[in-house]
Scaffold this active site. Structure first.
Site, PDB file in Angstrom:
ATOM      1  N   CYS A 266       1.300  -1.343   0.016  1.00  0.00           N
ATOM      2  CA  CYS A 266      -0.149  -0.109   0.141  1.00  0.00           C
ATOM      3  C   CYS A 266       0.838   1.022  -0.398  1.00  0.00           C
ATOM      4  O   CYS A 266       0.479   2.112   0.109  1.00  0.00           O
ATOM      5  CB  CYS A 266      -1.033  -0.163   1.198  1.00  0.00           C
ATOM      6  SG  CYS A 266      -1.845  -1.855   1.055  1.00  0.00           S
ATOM      7  N   HIS A 267       1.956   1.193   0.809  1.00  0.00           N
ATOM      8  CA  HIS A 267       2.820   2.324   0.803  1.00  0.00           C
ATOM      9  C   HIS A 267       4.611   2.138   0.725  1.00  0.00           C
ATOM     10  O   HIS A 267       5.091   1.821   1.556  1.00  0.00           O
ATOM     11  CB  HIS A 267       2.962   2.945   1.956  1.00  0.00           C
ATOM     12  CG  HIS A 267       3.616   4.206   2.729  1.00  0.00           C
ATOM     13  ND1 HIS A 267       5.066   4.150   2.730  1.00  0.00           N
ATOM     14  CD2 HIS A 267       2.690   5.416   2.443  1.00  0.00           C
ATOM     15  CE1 HIS A 267       5.043   5.471   3.322  1.00  0.00           C
ATOM     16  NE2 HIS A 267       3.682   6.220   3.425  1.00  0.00           N
ATOM     17  N   PHE A 268       4.762   2.057  -0.325  1.00  0.00           N
ATOM     18  CA  PHE A 268       3.494   2.617  -1.698  1.00  0.00           C
ATOM     19  C   PHE A 268       4.199   1.234  -3.449  1.00  0.00           C
ATOM     20  O   PHE A 268       5.144   0.620  -2.593  1.00  0.00           O
ATOM     21  CB  PHE A 268       4.709   4.235  -2.250  1.00  0.00           C
ATOM     22  CG  PHE A 268       4.633   5.197  -1.833  1.00  0.00           C
ATOM     23  CD1 PHE A 268       3.880   5.949  -1.272  1.00  0.00           C
ATOM     24  CD2 PHE A 268       6.000   5.319  -0.729  1.00  0.00           C
ATOM     25  CE1 PHE A 268       3.813   7.495  -0.355  1.00  0.00           C
ATOM     26  CE2 PHE A 268       6.000   6.428   0.577  1.00  0.00           C
ATOM     27  CZ  PHE A 268       4.908   7.291   0.809  1.00  0.00           C
TER      28      PHE A 268
END
Length: 371
Positions: A266-268
């Site tokens: 999700c990041h990143f």
């Protein structure tokens, strides 16, 4: 448009200037469970005019049943890390829009948060609401292959500002990130408990069902427990009730880094790194464990953890990536006070990537009140 910035074709979000980054890693907005921007609008300022301020307005439509409400100990409590992400993510949008990275099209740069402060002014129930974020890019300074930008943010709900602060982001090469020396110029600074091995401590193994039962919800106190799932960021916690540099209590936690941890993809996209905000959430979880073990909710009929109007300051000088083995943190309780029917615990904290101290958090605060 936000999806394109997070996972798709960045040029569809920012224009043909960014065609040069097609099929290359570049700065992204978080995605999936960490995508906390719904839309951006009202952009003022021109690309590449760094001597002039640039502003933008973003909005986030908060789902009433968002995962971070469902997994938290109280259904109205937005985790501090989520509020930070709502505040900080549009800074990445305005940084990209500014075009600073367009002066470095021959190298790949990574976007990282360095410093910041957040001042919680009010504690509204944000479920089902739209949060407006007014962000200003204040300055851009480039030196060598590094770009440093300063921002100001203000979160508003129902016309009332409830969270504001300043923050610094930077663009860095892979080599500069790999060679970061932390907060202590490469010097080895150990957690307090390592320097005080004779202090008696209480060990809590969060992978043990017995320890979890001690810290988890029960029918009498259904909102006063330590979260599991995506809001759990420790494997082991050690508590010294009267320890620490202030003598008011100390806590230590450790987590083995798993390359499959939910937040990395999700990041990143194509640049996995643990959000600094989740490191801060790990510190809050450890402070909650201290409060639970010390029985600080015993004076309430139905206690809950609650937000406290306060200013938190953070400093990051390193990152946690899937290749790292573990992270560890500690916190020193500064004060435990009772005011207006609420118990307030304040602490200073540090976080290490393995043996390198990389985060420093000042004045993290936790409240306990009647649910």
């Amino acid at each position: 448009m936000i999806w394109e910035f997070a996972l798709g074709d960045v040029s569809k979000c920012f224009g043909s200037d960014f065609n040069v980054f097609k099929n290359r890693p570049m700065q992204r907005n978080p995605n999936g469970d960490l995508q906390l921007v719904s839309r951006v609008y009202d952009l003022n300022g021109k690309r590449m005019e760094f001597e002039k301020p640039m502003t933008i307005v973003s909005e986030y439509d908060v789902p009433e049943d968002a995962w971070f409400f469902r997994e938290n100990s109280h259904p109205t409590l937005m985790p501090y890390s989520v509020m930070m992400e709502i505040a900080l993510q549009p800074c990445g949008f305005i940084s990209t829009q500014s075009g600073a990275i367009l002066n470095y099209t021959d190298i790949d740069l990574h976007y990282r948060n360095l410093d910041g402060n957040g001042n919680l002014l009010h504690c509204p129930d944000l479920r089902g609401k739209t949060i407006v974020n007014e962000v200003e890019l204040l300055s851009t300074v480039a030196s060598g292959d590094t770009i440093i930008q300063t921002h100001r943010f203000s979160l508003i709900c129902d016309g009332q500002k409830f969270y504001e602060g300043d923050t610094v982001f930077g663009y860095f090469t892979h080599d500069s990130l790999a060679n970061q020396v932390g907060l202590d110029s490469g010097k080895k600074v150990l957690p307090w408990i390592n320097e005080n091995p004779t202090e008696k401590s209480i060990l809590i193994d969060l992978n043990s069902s017995e320890s979890r039962q001690l810290l988890n919800e029960n029918s009498e106190k259904p909102h006063f427990y330590l979260c599991d799932g995506q809001l759990s960021f420790s494997d082991v916690i050690r508590l010294v009730p009267e320890g620490g540099k202030y003598g008011n209590g100390y806590a230590y936690a450790r987590k083995e880094v798993n390359p499959q941890d939910w937040f990395f993809p999700c990041h990143f996209h194509e640049d996995p790194v643990m959000p600094g905000s989740l490191g801060l959430e790990a510190i809050i979880q450890t402070l909650q464990a201290f409060a639970l073990q010390k029985g600080l909710g015993d004076s309430f009929n139905n206690p809950r953890f609650s937000p406290v109007k306060s200013k938190v300051v953070w400093k990051y000088r390193g990152q946690i990536v899937p290749q790292n083995k573990y992270m560890q943190l500690d916190l020193h309780v500064k004060n435990i006070t009772k005011k207006d029917g609420e118990i307030i615990i304040s602490a200073d904290a540090n976080l290490w990537r393995e043996d390198l101290r990389i985060y420093e958090i000042s004045d993290i605060v936790l409240g306990i009140s009647e649910a």
